[in-house]
Structure formats: C-alpha cells, structure tokens
Design an enzyme around this catalytic site. Structure first.
Site, short mmCIF file in Angstrom:
data_model
loop_
_atom_site.label_atom_id
_atom_site.label_comp_id
_atom_site.label_asym_id
_atom_site.label_seq_id
_atom_site.Cartn_x
_atom_site.Cartn_y
_atom_site.Cartn_z
CB CYS A 133 -1.23 6.93 10.34
SG CYS A 133 -2.48 7.31 9.14
CB CYS A 171 -0.85 0.04 1.26
SG CYS A 171 -2.09 -1.22 1.37
CG ASP A 174 -7.46 -4.59 -5.34
OD1 ASP A 174 -7.00 -4.65 -4.18
OD2 ASP A 174 -8.68 -4.65 -5.61
N GLY A 179 1.31 4.19 -1.76
CA GLY A 179 1.09 5.61 -2.05
C GLY A 179 0.95 6.45 -0.79
N PRO A 180 1.49 7.65 -0.75
CG PRO A 180 1.87 9.83 0.06
CD PRO A 180 1.20 8.53 0.41
N GLY A 181 4.21 7.14 -0.97
CA GLY A 181 5.59 6.66 -1.19
C GLY A 181 6.60 7.00 -0.13
C1 LIG Z 1 -1.96 4.84 4.60
S1 LIG Z 1 -1.72 5.00 2.92
C2 LIG Z 1 -0.07 4.40 2.72
C3 LIG Z 1 0.98 5.43 3.04
C4 LIG Z 1 2.34 5.04 2.51
N1 LIG Z 1 2.76 3.75 3.04
C5 LIG Z 1 3.39 6.07 2.80
O1 LIG Z 1 4.14 5.93 3.78
O2 LIG Z 1 3.50 7.03 2.02
C6 LIG Z 1 -2.66 3.69 2.25
C7 LIG Z 1 -2.58 3.56 0.75
O3 LIG Z 1 -3.24 2.34 0.38
C8 LIG Z 1 -3.85 2.56 -0.87
N2 LIG Z 1 -4.88 1.50 -1.09
C9 LIG Z 1 -6.19 1.52 -0.80
N3 LIG Z 1 -6.76 0.36 -1.15
C10 LIG Z 1 -5.80 -0.41 -1.67
C11 LIG Z 1 -5.76 -1.71 -2.24
N4 LIG Z 1 -6.87 -2.45 -2.32
N5 LIG Z 1 -4.60 -2.20 -2.70
C12 LIG Z 1 -3.46 -1.43 -2.63
N6 LIG Z 1 -3.44 -0.19 -2.11
C13 LIG Z 1 -4.58 0.31 -1.64
C14 LIG Z 1 -4.41 3.95 -0.76
O4 LIG Z 1 -4.65 4.49 -2.05
C15 LIG Z 1 -3.27 4.66 -0.02
O5 LIG Z 1 -2.38 5.22 -0.93
#
Ligand SMILES: C[S@@+](CC[C@H](N)C(=O)[O-])C[C@H]1O[C@@H](n2cnc3c(N)ncnc32)[C@H](O)[C@@H]1O
Length: 473
Positions: free
Chosen positions: A409, A288, A339, A290-292
């Site tokens: 978080c 998961c 996904d 984004g944003p990285g």
């Molecule tokens: C809490 S954020 C992650 C923050 C990231 N780890 C960082 O430190 O920048 C959760 C991310 O999971 C993504 N997300 C949501 N559903 C998802 C899925 N089914 N598979 C993969 N990513 C998913 C969201 O778009 C979001 O970018």
C-alpha cells in the site's frame, strides 16, 4: 493630594473562569496522544468520542466537528507549521509541544474551516486557558491574531518558496507533505506539475468509507439499501457509504458478511484471483494476512471455486484478527501464526499466493493523517530486506505454473518495482504477468506489466501489485 493619587484607578478585571468547550478539549487530547504517545488518530479518537457521547452535552455534530478538527489539523500540519513559524519570534522546536498543538488547532480553524475568525480565536484562547494556563493563553492569543490577518492562500503566497525556485519545497508547504514524500511520490507518478498536485491534494481529502460485500455472504444490493450509499467505481463488490457513514451501523458488517475495505485492496485480491492458471487451482495462500481484509475477500472467492485458503500472519494477535475476519467463510480455510520468511509449509504447495508486505503505507495517507509525519526515509531501508525475503518465500511456495501477487500500500519505487526487479534476478524461472487486463474497465493502471493505483485517478489508496508466474522448478 497629588495629581497621581487623585486619578481614578482602573479596577482590576475580575477573574473569569475559562469556558470549557468539550469539543476542543477532546480534539486537543487526541492531538496530544498522537504527538506524545505516537498513537494513531483513527484508534485514539473513537474511544474518546464514545466516552464524550455518553455524556448528554456531546452530540453527533460535536463528534463530527471534533473529528474534523483532529484530522484536519494533523493533515495540514506542514502548512500550519510554516504559517505559525512566521508568526512567532523563535524556532518552532523551542515552542512547547502542547502549545504548538493548541496553535495548530487554532490555525486550522482560522485557515481550514468556515468557523468565523473571532469565534476561532476566542474558542482557542479559552482552550489554552483551560489546558495551558492564563500566561500561555496570552501567547496563543497574540500568535493567532497574527495568523488571522490573512487567509490560507495569502499565507501560502508568503511562506511557500516559489514553485520555479524549488518545486518540491513549494508543493511540500502548499499540500502539507514532507519534502521527501513529495519527491518519492513524484518519482513514482512521473509527469509534470498537474498530476503531482492532484495526487497531493487527494491525499488531503478524507475518503468515504468503502465496504466490500463478501461474495456468497452479502450482496451489493443489500449494502446499497443504506442511506445514500453508492456502488463502487471498479470492484463489483464495493459500496461506498454516504459522507460520515458509520460502518458499525450496517447489519452485514456487524455480522462479518461485509467489511470495510478500500476499493484498491479489493482490486488487488480480484486481480490475483483472476490471474490465468493452467492446472489445478485448489490451494491459495495469503502469506501476510493480518488484519485479514484481503484474506476475507480471497477466502470468499476461493470458496466459490472450491479452493482452500491458508491465511498466515506472523503476529499472533493479528492472526486472531484474521480468524475473526474469516469466521463464517463459506468454504474451507485455515489461519495460522507463522513467519512468512521461514514458513512451515512445503515449497511448491500453492496455486495462488498473495504477499501484501509490510511497507511505509505512503499510499494510504488519506486514512492515516499523522502517518506522513511519522515516516522517515530510513524506514525504506528497514523494510527492504523483509520485503525481498517475503517475496522470495512466496515464489518458493507456489507450484510451477502458479501465480504470486506481490502487493504494497505504497507507490514508493523502492518498495515496489525495485523489490520485484531484485528478486526476479534470482528467479530466472519466474515471469511477470501483465496484470492490467485482469481489471477490465479500470483505466490508467500504468505502463505495465504491474499495476499502480492512485487516489487522484482511481479514488483508491495507492496500491501496487505485481503478478509473477513460476515457469519451472
Ligand atoms: C500490509 S499488512 C497486510 C494487510 C492484509 N493483507 C490485509 O489486507 O488486511 C502486512 C502484514 O504482514 C505482517 N508481517 C510482518 N512480517 C511478517 C512475516 N515475517 N511473516 C508474515 N507476516 C508478516 C504484519 O504483521 C502485517 O500484518
């Protein structure tokens, strides 16, 4: 001539145009965007400030005041609403939202800043004349004169229910959090009044900007050359900028060798990277990404160990942000949009997996002043199935002997321990690792084996991490 007609008539007050105060107009516009369009203050404000600063009459001090007015008003909205409600003769929901925004801005200046009373009232009434018109400005004037009759402590004594009668409602008004959030944070934190009061107060402090020196690309020594910068408290890669420090002005940040990252997020990535492993340690996954932020730190750590990182993110535009964060990574990596609940990779492919799942963000309230008012208890139910599904896939993606980090978080127990406990029931071949020894020197991480960070204890966001090892196929 009658007595009446001989009396000298008071001349009508000449019409005076309201004074336009660019700082308060900008603050009002930002509050309206947050209120009306569900915008995020941290996204709405920078372009407004940039535009204003292009004009000659808006300097850095004006920008600092506008920022303080917007963030302070949003953070303390719960307290100010209670005060304003005591000063108007109708329920707040019957007051027009733009009028309420002006009143809150005024209440913040009166009760939450050192702006002198007369200046706070007159500047807000002038703002009301500009943005609401003269009629409603009179109402604003009348209400703010009542608000000005007491200071914050005096008002709290009047409008908050006594602690002994209703502790949660009392804390909700005093520390400006929704009651259900007070309740949830307290459940997770445990303990008595002192701890929860410190936590809620810490949520109302604006955190200093923390940078991460991405290993192999930048050093903390380089970042510490910034004026009044300080080393982080826990992460060897963290540097805190001075109050009001501009990350965009730091060369290493502009070049992507360093980034803005709360120390709690750095610790999560570090704990996962330091978890003991037997056998190969060459394939890492951030499921998961984004944003990285964490992917960029994991990518740099992976490079030091000769491992490859796959950073995966469902939303394509966020996957683009991950690619930007990882650009220039010293070792091999790949970014894909996928996904995480239906992954394109084969089960058991990875040695280390991070799933930093979507959550309510109740651990990052310091940074997102409006978030606490947007969130609803129902959001927990909406995230619950996705959080479980993502943890299950993460466990399927790791090889036997490999480690999964489940992170949020949010400290809400429904998003942290409840998810881990539920999913582990389906994985008898997985065990929780004690994550605490992986962060040596960081105190008070909880009773384990998972870790919970806290703003009032660690000065970080309230990040949660459970480390889980697959023990059999
Ligand atoms: C809490 S954020 C992650 C923050 C990231 N780890 C960082 O430190 O920048 C959760 C991310 O999971 C993504 N997300 C949501 N559903 C998802 C899925 N089914 N598979 C993969 N990513 C998913 C969201 O778009 C979001 O970018």
């Amino acid at each position: 001539m009658s007595e009446q007609s001989r009396r000298v008539r008071k001349p009508a007050k000449p019409y005076r145009r309201p004074k336009k105060d660019p700082v308060r107009i900008l603050a009002f516009e930002a509050l309206r965007a947050v209120d009306e369009r569900d915008a995020y203050a941290n996204l709405v404000l920078p372009p407004l400030l940039r535009k204003a600063r292009e004009k000659d009459d808006f300097d850095a001090r004006d920008a600092a005041l506008a920022t303080e007015l917007v963030y302070g008003t949003l953070r303390r909205q719960g307290t100010y609403d209670a005060v304003i409600a005591a000063c108007v003769d109708r329920p707040l929901r019957e007051v027009d939202p733009p009028v309420l925004d002006v009143l809150s801005l005024g209440a913040h200046q009166l009760l939450g800043t050192r702006i002198p009373t007369h200046a706070a009232v007159s500047a807000t009434v002038e703002l009301a004349r500009v943005v609401l018109g003269d009629g409603r400005a009179k109402f604003v004037n009348a209400v703010l004169r009542k608000v000005a009759q007491d200071d914050l402590d005096g008002w709290i004594a009047k409008v908050a229910p006594p602690y002994d009668e209703d502790p949660e409602d009392h804390l909700a008004v005093v520390h400006s959090h929704p009651r259900w959030v007070v309740s949830a944070l307290w459940d997770s934190l445990g303990g008595g009044r002192a701890g929860i009061e410190e936590l809620l107060a810490a949520d109302n402090e604006r955190p200093r900007v923390t940078l991460v020196a991405r290993p192999g690309r930048a050093t903390t020594e380089e970042l510490l050359r910034e004026e009044a910068a300080e080393a982080g408290r826990w992460s060897p890669y963290a540097v805190r900028l001075a109050e009001g420090g501009e990350p965009g002005a730091v060369e290493a940040v502009r070049e992507g060798r360093a980034g803005v990252q709360d120390e709690g997020s750095q610790l999560v990535a570090l704990a996962l990277a330091n978890a003991p492993l037997e056998g190969p340690d060459t394939k890492w996954l951030d499921g998961c990404a984004g944003p990285g932020g964490k992917a960029a730190l994991l990518g740099a750590l992976a490079a030091e160990r000769g491992a490859v990182l796959l950073a995966s993110e469902k939303q394509p535009h966020r996957a683009g942000l991950v690619a930007k964060a990882l650009a220039g990574n010293p070792g091999p990596y790949q970014v894909i949009a996928a996904d995480g609940t239906r992954p394109p990779w084969r089960p058991g492919s990875f040695d280390r997996v991070l799933v930093d799942v979507p959550c309510t963000g109740l651990g990052a309230l310091r940074r997102r002043p409006e978030a606490r008012w947007r969130r609803r208890p129902e959001d927990l139910d909406n995230f619950a199935p996705l959080q479980r599904a993502l943890l299950r896939t993460a466990l399927d993606s790791v090889r036997v002997g490999g480690v999964v980090g489940y992170a949020t978080c949010s400290p809400h127990l429904a998003e942290t321990r409840a998810v881990v406990a539920d999913v582990l029931k389906q994985y008898p071949d997985a065990e929780l690792l004690d994550a605490r020894p992986l962060l040596p020197g960081v105190p008070a991480l909880g009773e384990g084996p998972d870790i919970q960070l806290w703003p009032h204890v660690h000065g970080t966001d309230a990040m949660y991490l459970a480390l889980i090892r697959r023990t059999a196929g």
